[in-house]
Design a protein around this motif. Structure first.
Motif, PDB file in Angstrom:
ATOM      1  N   PRO A  47      20.723 -35.918 102.555  1.00 49.96           N
ATOM      2  CA  PRO A  47      20.387 -34.498 102.782  1.00 49.96           C
ATOM      3  C   PRO A  47      20.750 -34.005 104.194  1.00 49.96           C
ATOM      4  N   ARG A  51      22.848 -30.554 104.457  1.00 49.52           N
ATOM      5  CA  ARG A  51      22.352 -29.404 105.228  1.00 49.52           C
ATOM      6  C   ARG A  51      23.219 -29.129 106.459  1.00 49.52           C
ATOM      7  N   GLU A  54      26.262 -27.112 105.369  1.00 49.81           N
ATOM      8  CA  GLU A  54      25.839 -25.747 105.078  1.00 49.81           C
ATOM      9  C   GLU A  54      25.604 -24.975 106.394  1.00 49.81           C
ATOM     10  N   MET A  55      24.976 -25.652 107.345  1.00 49.25           N
ATOM     11  CA  MET A  55      24.699 -25.079 108.668  1.00 49.25           C
ATOM     12  C   MET A  55      25.996 -24.734 109.399  1.00 49.25           C
ATOM     13  N   TRP A 152      14.776 -33.690 112.924  1.00 49.28           N
ATOM     14  CA  TRP A 152      15.169 -33.862 111.519  1.00 49.28           C
ATOM     15  C   TRP A 152      14.477 -35.106 110.961  1.00 49.28           C
ATOM     16  N   ASN A 268      20.538 -21.696 113.690  1.00 48.93           N
ATOM     17  CA  ASN A 268      21.022 -22.322 112.442  1.00 48.93           C
ATOM     18  C   ASN A 268      20.755 -23.818 112.390  1.00 48.93           C
ATOM     19  N   ALA A 272      18.352 -25.467 109.556  1.00 51.15           N
ATOM     20  CA  ALA A 272      18.848 -26.553 108.701  1.00 51.15           C
ATOM     21  C   ALA A 272      17.896 -27.747 108.758  1.00 51.15           C
ATOM     22  N   ASN A 275      15.006 -27.210 106.403  1.00 60.06           N
ATOM     23  CA  ASN A 275      15.414 -27.438 105.007  1.00 60.06           C
ATOM     24  C   ASN A 275      15.646 -28.921 104.719  1.00 60.06           C
ATOM     25  N   GLU A 276      16.233 -29.606 105.683  1.00 59.82           N
ATOM     26  CA  GLU A 276      16.504 -31.038 105.508  1.00 59.82           C
ATOM     27  C   GLU A 276      15.213 -31.823 105.361  1.00 59.82           C
ATOM     28  N   ASP A 279      14.145 -31.520 101.729  1.00 62.01           N
ATOM     29  CA  ASP A 279      15.010 -32.322 100.846  1.00 62.01           C
ATOM     30  C   ASP A 279      14.736 -33.812 100.994  1.00 62.01           C
TER      31      ASP A 279
END
Ligand code: X2X
Length: 339
Positions: A47, A51, A54-55, A152, A268, A272, A275-276, A279
């Motif tokens: 993940p 992410r 995407e970032m 993260w 960003n 991310a 979101n990570e 996930d």
């Protein structure tokens, strides 16, 4: 037919003059003003990398193509030890690194990895987004690295083995276990009377395959995405520490970015990270069944005897001394009394 570099430059200069209007192809061919490398040690399918890509796309879009943050997963640019030196020299501009490994440069950064300190994710995020995380980021900044606000997730770590399941601390005795390059990891597994070997993640699969070591410890999300189940037989849910990745930047590279771009990039990256976390926690919680189907044999040891063993070995007292009163108090404020 070939287009020379000079043609591209001329065309992109023209596009700049024309403001790019009506020339979408040329505008796309124009290279970004800031092309920055982001290196990490995780598989492409983890993940974190999903992410991160995407970032990177969001950063490119929001900066109108001025910032191209290129993701290099899977130790493509080198091991963690190499990358830690590169992020300091500017050889790479961004890098995510476990706080425990970063501790070879910033000793306080391993504090979240103290054995059995964190009971659950809620406690982790409260501490790492709160005073404990702020303290660690302050120490990282003093070492002249830039660090983003949100850490993260790697996850709660479990122990795998090719030789025997770990049911209690006595099973660690003499156990040849790979640990990341970090004084805290070595100290903790020595306290268990294991025989830890410091090996970068880039070498872990082959070290297990060739039986240089019997086992290793990592979160299930990584045991799955790095396919460690192919070279391990047992997985013991020891849950012995929580580990996360600080998103680091080289200071000179960061300061080359104009302030408005820095704001967009940081926003960003931190989004991310959030979101990570979702996930990765989900994957850590759900992937066990899949790993069982792939042949890993799971067991759930009782945690208390491991903690007692660390206490008896003087592990908590030793590390409290190393981190100092202030840092230890911040940790205990989040997780309760340890020693
Ligand atoms: O090296 C490891 O085991 C890993 C990938 O979990 C870390 O980065 C600490």
């Amino acid at each position: 037919m070939s287009i020379s570099r000079r043609d591209v430059l001329r065309a992109s200069a023209a596009a700049t003059v024309l403001g790019g209007v009506g020339m979408p192809f040329v505008a796309r061919a124009q290279s970004a003003e800031f092309v920055y490398k982001y290196a990490n040690n995780l598989p492409d399918t983890h993940p974190l990398n999903v992410r991160a890509r995407e970032m990177s796309a969001a950063i490119k879009a929001e900066t109108q193509g001025r910032v191209d943050l290129q993701v290099f997963p899977n130790n493509q640019l080198g091991s963690d030890t190499d990358m830690l030196s590169q992020i300091r020299s500017g050889g790479v501009e961004f890098f995510t690194l476990s706080g425990l490994i970063l501790a070879t440069l910033v000793p306080a950064a391993s504090i979240n990895g103290i054995g059995f300190a964190f009971p659950d994710y809620d406690t982790v995020w409260k501490a790492m987004d709160g005073d404990l995380g702020a303290y660690v980021r302050g120490e990282i900044t003093k070492a002249n690295l830039v660090v983003m606000d949100k850490i993260w997730d790697n996850g709660f770590r479990q122990t795998t083995s090719s030789s025997r399941p770990i049911n209690g601390p006595e099973d660690f005795k003499g156990f040849k276990i790979r640990v990341p390059v970090s004084p805290l990891w070595t100290s903790m597994f020595k306290a268990f009377d294991a025989s830890p070997a410091s090996i970068n993640f880039s070498e872990v699969y082959s070290a297990l395959q060739t039986r240089v070591v019997e086992g290793q410890e990592n979160p299930l999300a990584l045991i799955s995405t790095a396919k460690l189940y192919e070279v391990q037989k047992y997985c013991s849910m020891t849950n012995h520490m929580w580990d996360g990745f600080w998103f680091l930047a080289n200071r000179r590279a960061w300061e080359r970015l104009p302030a408005d771009l820095r704001t967009i990039v940081a926003k960003n990256i931190n989004a991310a990270a959030v979101n990570e976390r979702v996930d990765t926690a989900k994957l850590n919680a759900n992937v066990r069944e899949d790993l069982t189907a792939k042949g890993l044999i799971f067991n759930q040891p009782t945690v208390a005897p491991f903690r007692d063993k660390l206490r008896q070995a003087g592990f908590y007292a030793e590390w409290k001394g190393k981190y100092g009163e202030q840092a230890w108090e911040l940790l205990e404020k989040s997780v309760g009394k340890l020693a």
